[in-house]
Design a protein around this motif. Structure first.
Motif, mmCIF file in Angstrom:
data_model
loop_
_atom_site.group_PDB
_atom_site.id
_atom_site.type_symbol
_atom_site.label_atom_id
_atom_site.label_comp_id
_atom_site.label_asym_id
_atom_site.label_seq_id
_atom_site.Cartn_x
_atom_site.Cartn_y
_atom_site.Cartn_z
ATOM 1 N N ILE A 1 49.178 51.802 32.731
ATOM 2 C CA ILE A 1 47.827 51.657 33.291
ATOM 3 C C ILE A 1 46.970 50.765 32.386
ATOM 4 O O ILE A 1 46.298 49.842 32.853
ATOM 5 N N ALA A 2 47.056 51.039 31.064
ATOM 6 C CA ALA A 2 46.265 50.237 30.128
ATOM 7 C C ALA A 2 46.662 48.770 30.248
ATOM 8 O O ALA A 2 45.803 47.872 30.246
ATOM 9 N N THR A 3 47.941 48.496 30.410
ATOM 10 C CA THR A 3 48.394 47.118 30.538
ATOM 11 C C THR A 3 47.811 46.472 31.788
ATOM 12 O O THR A 3 47.312 45.338 31.758
ATOM 13 N N ILE A 4 47.855 47.213 32.886
ATOM 14 C CA ILE A 4 47.322 46.652 34.139
ATOM 15 C C ILE A 4 45.843 46.321 33.984
ATOM 16 O O ILE A 4 45.390 45.218 34.316
ATOM 17 N N VAL A 5 45.106 47.267 33.417
ATOM 18 C CA VAL A 5 43.671 47.030 33.233
ATOM 19 C C VAL A 5 43.448 45.804 32.345
ATOM 20 O O VAL A 5 42.599 44.953 32.626
ATOM 21 N N MET A 6 44.262 45.712 31.296
ATOM 22 C CA MET A 6 44.109 44.573 30.386
ATOM 23 C C MET A 6 44.377 43.264 31.097
ATOM 24 O O MET A 6 43.656 42.276 30.924
ATOM 25 N N VAL B 1 44.034 42.656 34.184
ATOM 26 C CA VAL B 1 42.923 42.370 35.090
ATOM 27 C C VAL B 1 41.769 41.708 34.324
ATOM 28 O O VAL B 1 41.189 40.721 34.769
ATOM 29 N N TYR B 2 41.488 42.216 33.143
ATOM 30 C CA TYR B 2 40.425 41.640 32.322
ATOM 31 C C TYR B 2 40.780 40.242 31.876
ATOM 32 O O TYR B 2 39.993 39.316 32.021
ATOM 33 N N SER B 3 41.951 40.109 31.283
ATOM 34 C CA SER B 3 42.361 38.802 30.791
ATOM 35 C C SER B 3 43.847 38.825 30.500
ATOM 36 O O SER B 3 44.306 39.503 29.574
ATOM 37 N N TRP B 4 44.585 38.110 31.311
ATOM 38 C CA TRP B 4 46.043 38.169 31.120
ATOM 39 C C TRP B 4 46.451 37.536 29.798
ATOM 40 O O TRP B 4 47.404 37.924 29.175
ATOM 41 N N GLN B 5 45.621 36.531 29.339
ATOM 42 C CA GLN B 5 45.997 35.881 28.077
ATOM 43 C C GLN B 5 45.946 36.875 26.926
ATOM 44 O O GLN B 5 46.861 36.965 26.119
ATOM 45 N N LEU B 6 44.857 37.638 26.893
ATOM 46 C CA LEU B 6 44.717 38.585 25.793
ATOM 47 C C LEU B 6 45.710 39.738 25.931
ATOM 48 O O LEU B 6 46.172 40.300 24.941
ATOM 49 N N ALA B 7 46.055 40.079 27.173
ATOM 50 C CA ALA B 7 47.064 41.122 27.367
ATOM 51 C C ALA B 7 48.368 40.691 26.718
ATOM 52 O O ALA B 7 49.056 41.481 26.065
#
Ligand SMILES: Nc1ncnc2c1ncn2[C@@H]1O[C@H](COP(=O)(O)OP(=O)(O)OP(=O)(O)O)[C@@H](O)[C@H]1O
Ligand SMILES: Nc1ncnc2c1ncn2[C@@H]1O[C@H](COP(=O)(O)OP(=O)(O)OP(=O)(O)O)[C@@H](O)[C@H]1O
Ligand SMILES: [Mg+2]
Ligand SMILES: [Mg+2]
Lengths: 605, 618
Positions: free
Chosen positions: A168-173, A175-181
């Motif tokens: 879930i945390a990965t998905i949210v990340m 969504v915010y910014s795939w680069q930073l994920a």
């Protein structure tokens, strides 16, 4: 004649089972473990969500309700406060029900595992049982099982939840910014990649820990059982040194395992630091260099991300922790499963097996050879028939193979070549229940359970009443003996029967066999410690009681041979003579004549 | 029974702390290390938040404002985050490794102490404590006792955090702080309830663990009997009954734990809500400002973390206290055999053995041996003859000082056995017990038991015990491992190894308790010849006490002591006793009677053997 190579090897077959496989097989053995798992999982999700939500609700109440820009907002505060109270209650209840359900299923599953493993130890062939020391066997059904429980309650399920949270945390990340994920995942890559390595190390390390625990218990139990020898030879110091050694080995194995655990766990923290730094540095760099593909990154994104990283780190650390702890549990689990996977190769034909009819049994050894595992042949091509109803004495030098014959006859082991036939049926095809019912062996090393004489005798026939036991004792000529015991049948025999004299122990074992009312009775030096007078009396009683049964008696005292219908002389694993005493003793220079002569010489004066 | 009284007493939190204190006193340095690690970890967790704040302030915001950022700043960010993370990792390693090491060391200390007791407590004690229980004491109870060490450093480390937070709360608002701190009595009440409910269950669980272990050990020990009588099912039922009882107790204890943990987690949150409620009214009445309420509430949420980690510690207490008590019961058990200070009497030939008015009873009030008295001159042989259960083995146990007499004394060369220093009796005498006991060791180890003896001497002893032949045929000779209790040997082979073990020591007093019962007549004759005439490896000069039934063995003796019902009924040479004692003659001549039954040859009714009535002892 052989040493049993490296004790424990047979039952350590389980050691190669992979972790997931262990869990799978473990669940197959204890299906209770997954009972109601959906409900428990649902509760776990509620409880874990609650653990996240409650602080947030409290936070909101404080920030927006009490500390709001326009002064305290009472109605909002009350509303949120009530909401928070409900959330706390729900979370606590969910957590309570989840944990109790987990305790219930895991304890139930473990009890099943314990019981099955215990049963299987008894189903193992005698020789396999002997490959492992008693103390170590005990550790498999006690301490090893206990190790699994912690993991089942506080591990398994939470690993799944942690994995879910990471997802879930990965998905949210993303969504915010795939680069930073990607940055976060790259920072954690070393941890994830090293996890396999550490898991392997940990698995090996905890395997050693569990084995050392077994070795330690074996080292403790042996001198405790042999306390009299340790005491009388004053070898306490040496014995203690050995125990201390085992204790030390266990300690250092545990410390080694702990080192891997700790290092693997602390890597998570370093990855988190890297991720934080990475998010800020790369976020700033991307945000300020306004590349066309990173234009959406603002200061807000970077800061929100710093918070998201903590949501990611928490479950990752939890997961790593569970994985490391799991190796300890799995190492224990593996050892218990190892027992279950050790073949019980004296296969009971069960329902398909033949049932011996009641009445005297005739015995045939059909070209039987036998060697103990890894040793030279002990019996060579024994071909022997004993007609039903006969009383046969087996004599021979020590180590010639008499007890081996007895153990084959009662199917404690199967022959390497040839077959043992009872009433014309191969013992391997006779149902165990029928075999044990009809054939009873009184072994050379008698063993009594720490209970009363009555209970020990009743082991031969469970429904026997005290009167029946007394009657059967009287038949054997042991009535007087029982009568002299102050507590009679209720006399406690102590551990292994050690509160009785050696002769008395044999009397109880004999009584137990007699009560079992077998059709074929095999006595392996069953009265070797009984005084001559009593032995003769028992011998005469047995003679009478054996009518209508077959009996095979192994004895060094030639008086037994003299009164038997027939004597079988075993020498170095072969039957060298057979016939009635009078006939054999007349064969000068024969093995029997020699044995008998020494006996007579001993009886002289 | 003071023993059971000690275990049924409820475990108190105080007692739990006392157990912890024992560990801290024993391992102060490891404890300090792990606590420092824990504090470091706590401090750096705070530092982590600070670094984030600093980075936001000095790097992120300016960078996005200016669109420009210095490489130096970015390096600083990296260095700060990594530095903090590394240091924190060091803290974790110190805390967890320290806790682990402390725990394993304490376990090892206890295990050494417990097993030391096993080796020094008297035989009577051993007979009252089943092997399986002793295994459980050394394993599960020790593990339980030191269970709280794992969460200990964390709990201690967070206490600092808690103190700081509490002080800040008081600074912010006295009334609210007091309200907030009501959490603590609540925690204590919850804990008391938990201890009260859990400790009887934990006590029972540890008892049951011992019982499960007992049944397993006994049942595996007697596996052969179980198998031969086909009682696998019944044994499993017996084990299953205890395993299920343990399961049920564990489930009940688990439920209590399941209630305790979330309660502790919820209490600080509930506290926050209470503070909030009180705070709102105070803010409305103007007694305080909203900011202070927020501060106190926030500090209270911080307190929840230490409370939880202290909760983990307290959660381990009931089991720990119970385990500790069970371990202490063994360590504090008394009855260790007292030794004197006299060294073994010097000399090279046999000792003079005096048995002086000996009395012994296993059960108080039921005297087994009474007024047993005889003397054996150096180098002479005495045979102890008596019916089954007449007390012969008991007498040999007294001679080896496995037990001490109730009355009377045993003297070797004039020295009371009880005055001899520890280990000195074994220098003089050796007992070959009735039931051979072999260790899971090789042949050499079983014969020497660690004594410095050359292989030649081992072979000589084996030769005298007629064991050299089969040992030489073993695949690895003296290095052959024999398996637990010597399972890979035949009964007679085991007995001879046990005999060689005594002979290799060249004892000046050799006590043989029916030590050749499983040996065939030919081999026995050769052993006796070796003992009588002496040969390489055996001194003919040793004083010999033999318990025997076989006439050849008895005839070897200079004197026969006829034991009946624990009393010496007659003494003299074999021939004298045969001539004057009918009961003696019946006992030792039984085999001849067997060949030519005294009554009607067809008579097989045991009741017809009335002349034997009362022969069996007691
Ligand atoms: N479990 C085992 N593993 C390996 N070898 C064994 C095992 N049990 C017995 N042997 C060997 O097999 C041989 C025959 O042993 P067995 O016990 O049958 O002798 P026995 O005739 O009964 O002797 P005794 O009269 O001393 O009881 C011996 O040489 C013994 O060392
Ligand atoms: N530990 C004990 N606790 C209670 N009673 C015991 C204990 N050991 C032995 N006894 C009892 O003491 C009596 C004598 O036992 P002991 O072993 O000395 O006899 P023994 O003469 O050696 O007999 P055997 O010829 O059978 O070896 C027996 O009745 C026995 O039941
Ligand atoms: Mg045998
Ligand atoms: Mg005895």
């Amino acid at each position: 004649m052989t040493t049993l190579a490296d004790p424990g090897t047979v039952m350590d077959s389980g050691d190669d089972i992979a972790a997931l496989d262990t869990i799978r097989r473990g669940i197959a053995v204890s299906p209770e473990l997954t009972e109601g798992i959906r409900g428990t999982l649902a509760l776990a999700v509620v409880a874990s969500l609650g653990q996240v939500i409650v602080p947030i609700v409290v936070q909101q109440t404080l920030d927006r309700g009490l500390n709001g820009p326009g002064g305290p907002d009472v109605s909002f505060t009350v509303l949120m406060g009530v909401g928070a109270a409900v959330a706390i209650a729900v979370t606590s209840l969910a957590s309570y029900f989840m944990t109790s359900r987990l305790f219930t299923t895991s304890e139930r599953g473990l009890a099943t595992l314990r019981i099955k493993a215990f049963r299987h130890v008894h189903d193992l062939p005698l020789l396999t049982q002997n490959t492992e020391r008693r103390g170590a066997l005990v550790s498999r059904v006690t301490s090893d099982v206990d190790q699994v429980s912690q993991f089942l309650v506080f591990g398994g399920l939470f690993f799944i939840i942690s994995a879910g949270q990471v997802l879930i945390a990965t998905i949210v990340m993303v969504v915010y910014s795939w680069q930073l994920a990607i940055v976060v995942w790259v920072a954690f890559a070393p941890l994830f990649l090293s996890l396999r390595y550490f898991q392997r190390k940990l698995s090996a390390a905890y395997g050693v820990v569990r084995r050392q625990m077994g070795a330690m218990l074996a080292a403790v139990s042996e001198p405790v059982v042999g306390a009299a020898v340790v005491r009388s030879y004053a070898v306490e110091d040496r014995t203690q040194a050995r125990i201390d050694d085992a204790i030390e080995q266990f300690k250092s194995a545990s410390t080694t395992a702990q080192k891997y655990t700790v290092v693997s766990f602390s890597l998570g923290g370093i990855s988190a630091g890297l991720a934080n730094a990475g998010v800020i540095i790369i976020g700033v760099w991307l945000g300020t260099h306004h590349g066309s593909w990173a234009s959406d990154i603002s200061a807000g994104t970077v800061l929100a991300f710093a918070f998201l990283v903590t949501l990611f780190v928490g479950p990752v650390q939890m997961g790593t922790q569970i994985l490391t702890d799991a190796q300890n549990a799995i190492a224990g689990w593996r050892r218990v499963i190892g027992i279950l996977e050790t073949p019980a190769d004296l296969v009971d034909p069960g329902a398909d097996g033949e049932v011996l009819p009641r009445g005297p049994i005739d015995v045939r050894f059909d070209h039987v050879s036998f060697s103990y595992p890894g040793g030279p042949p002990v019996l060579h091509d024994i071909d022997l028939g004993i007609d039903s109803g006969r009383r046969v004495a087996v004599v021979g030098e020590t180590g010639s193979g008499k007890s081996t014959v007895a153990k084959l006859l009662t199917r404690l082991m199967d022959p390497t070549h040839g077959a043992v036939l009872l009433d014309g049926v191969d013992v391997r095809r006779i149902a165990q229940a029928s075999l044990r019912r009809s054939v009873v062996l009184v072994p050379q090393e008698g063993f009594l359970f720490d209970d009363t004489i009555a209970a020990n005798v009743r082991y031969g026939r469970l429904d026997a009443t005290d009167d029946e036991i007394r009657a059967s004792a009287a038949e054997l000529g042991l009535g007087d003996w029982l009568a002299t015991l102050p507590a009679g049948l209720e006399t406690r025999v102590g551990q292994r029967g050690e509160s009785l004299s050696a002769g008395e122990r044999q009397l109880v074992a004999l009584l137990r066999a007699h009560l079992a009312d077998p059709d074929l009775l095999v006595l392996d030096e069953a009265t070797s410690a009984v005084d001559p007078q009593l032995e003769m009396r028992i011998g005469r009683a047995l003679e009478r009681l054996m009518t209508g049964r077959t009996s095979v008696t192994i004895a060094h005292r030639m008086s037994t041979a003299e009164s038997a219908d027939e004597v079988v002389v075993v020498d170095r694993g072969r039957v060298v003579q057979r016939g009635p005493h009078a006939e054999l003793v007349a064969q000068t220079d024969s093995v029997y004549a020699g044995l008998h002569a020494s006996w007579v010489a001993q009886q002289g004066t | 029974m003071s023993e059971s009284g000690a275990t049924t007493r409820a475990a108190t939190t105080l007692e739990g702390f006392r157990v912890i204190w024992v560990a801290i006193k024993r391992e102060p340095w490891v404890f300090t290390l792990s606590t420092v690690g824990s504090l470091l970890f706590g401090a750096l967790t705070v530092a982590d938040a600070w670094v984030l704040g600093w980075s936001t302030q000095h790097v992120v915001l300016p960078a996005f404002d200016d669109g420009e950022v210095g490489a130096g700043m970015l390096v600083a960010v990296l260095a700060l985050f990594l530095g903090v993370a590394l240091l924190r990792a060091v803290g974790i390693v110190a805390r967890r490794l320290g806790a682990g090491i402390m725990q394993y060391r304490m376990q090892a200390h206890s295990r050494r102490a417990v097993t030391r007791q096993y080796l020094s407590l008297p035989m009577e004690w051993h007979q009252r404590h089943p092997t399986g229980e002793l295994l459980s004491n050394a394993n599960s109870d020790v593990e339980a006792a030191w269970g709280p060490i794992a969460p200990l450093p964390m709990a201690v480390g967070t206490v600092a955090m808690m103190v700081i937070a509490v002080v800040q709360m008081f600074v912010a608002d006295l009334v609210l702080a007091v309200v907030g701190l009501l959490v603590f009595p609540a925690v204590i009440v919850a804990n008391l309830a938990y201890q009260r409910l859990a400790s009887p269950l934990m006590t029972r669980a540890q008892e049951l663990r011992a019982e499960v272990s007992e049944i397993a050990h006994e049942s595996f020990d007697g596996a052969m009997v179980v198998k031969t009588l086909g009682r696998e099912g019944e044994e499993t039922d017996r084990f299953a009954a205890k395993a299920r009882e343990l399961r049920d107790v564990n489930i009940r204890a688990g439920r209590i734990r399941a209630a305790f943990d979330p309660t502790l987690a919820a209490l600080p949150n509930v506290g926050v809500l209470v503070v909030l409620a009180v705070g709102v009214s105070r803010v409305l009445s103007g007694a305080t400002v909203a900011g202070d309420v927020v501060t106190v509430a926030y500090l209270l949420t911080i307190v929840s973390f230490p409370i939880r980690s202290i909760g983990w510690l307290l959660g381990e207490f009931p089991r720990s206290v119970v385990g500790f008590r069970r371990v202490s019961r063994v360590i504090e058990a008394t009855g260790e055999i007292p030794y004197g200070a006299t060294p073994a009497p010097a000399g090279s030939r046999g000792v003079r053995l005096e048995v002086d008015h000996l009395a012994y009873s296993y059960v108080p009030g039921q005297r087994l041996l009474d007024d047993v008295e005889f003397t054996v001159e150096p180098g002479r042989t005495v045979a102890i003859v008596g019916a089954t259960a007449s007390g012969k083995s008991t007498l040999t146990a007294l001679l080896a000082r496995l037990v001490d007499p109730d009355r009377g004394r045993i003297l070797v060369d004039g020295v009371d056995l009880r005055d001899l220093d520890r280990g000195q009796l074994a220098e003089v005498g050796a007992l070959v017990p009735q039931t051979a006991f072999l260790f899971d060791d090789d042949v050499r180890g079983n014969v020497t038991l660690g004594a410095a003896v050359s292989d030649e001497q081992v072979w000589a002893a084996l030769r005298a015990a007629q064991a050299d032949g089969f040992v030489a045929a073993l695949p690895h000779g003296l290095d052959t491992k024999l398996g637990e209790r010597g399972t890979s040997l035949s009964g007679g082979q085991r007995q001879r190894i046990s005999l060689a073990r005594a002979l290799v020591r060249r004892p000046r007093l050799l006590v043989l308790d029916d030590a050749t019962s499983a040996v065939d007549p030919e081999v026995e004759a050769r052993i006796l010849a070796a003992l009588r005439e002496g040969q390489e490896g055996v001194d003919a000069g040793a004083t010999l006490v033999v318990v025997a039934y076989r006439k050849a063995t008895i005839a070897l003796a200079d004197e026969v002591v006829h034991l009946q019902d624990g009393r010496v009924v007659d003494r003299g040479t074999h021939a004298e006793l045969l001539a004057r004692s009918a009961s003696y003659a019946r006992l030792v001549n039984a085999y001849e009677h067997g060949e030519h039954p005294p009554t009607d040859p067809g008579e097989r009714d045991p009741e017809g053997d009335d002349l034997m009535a009362g022969e069996v002892s007691r």
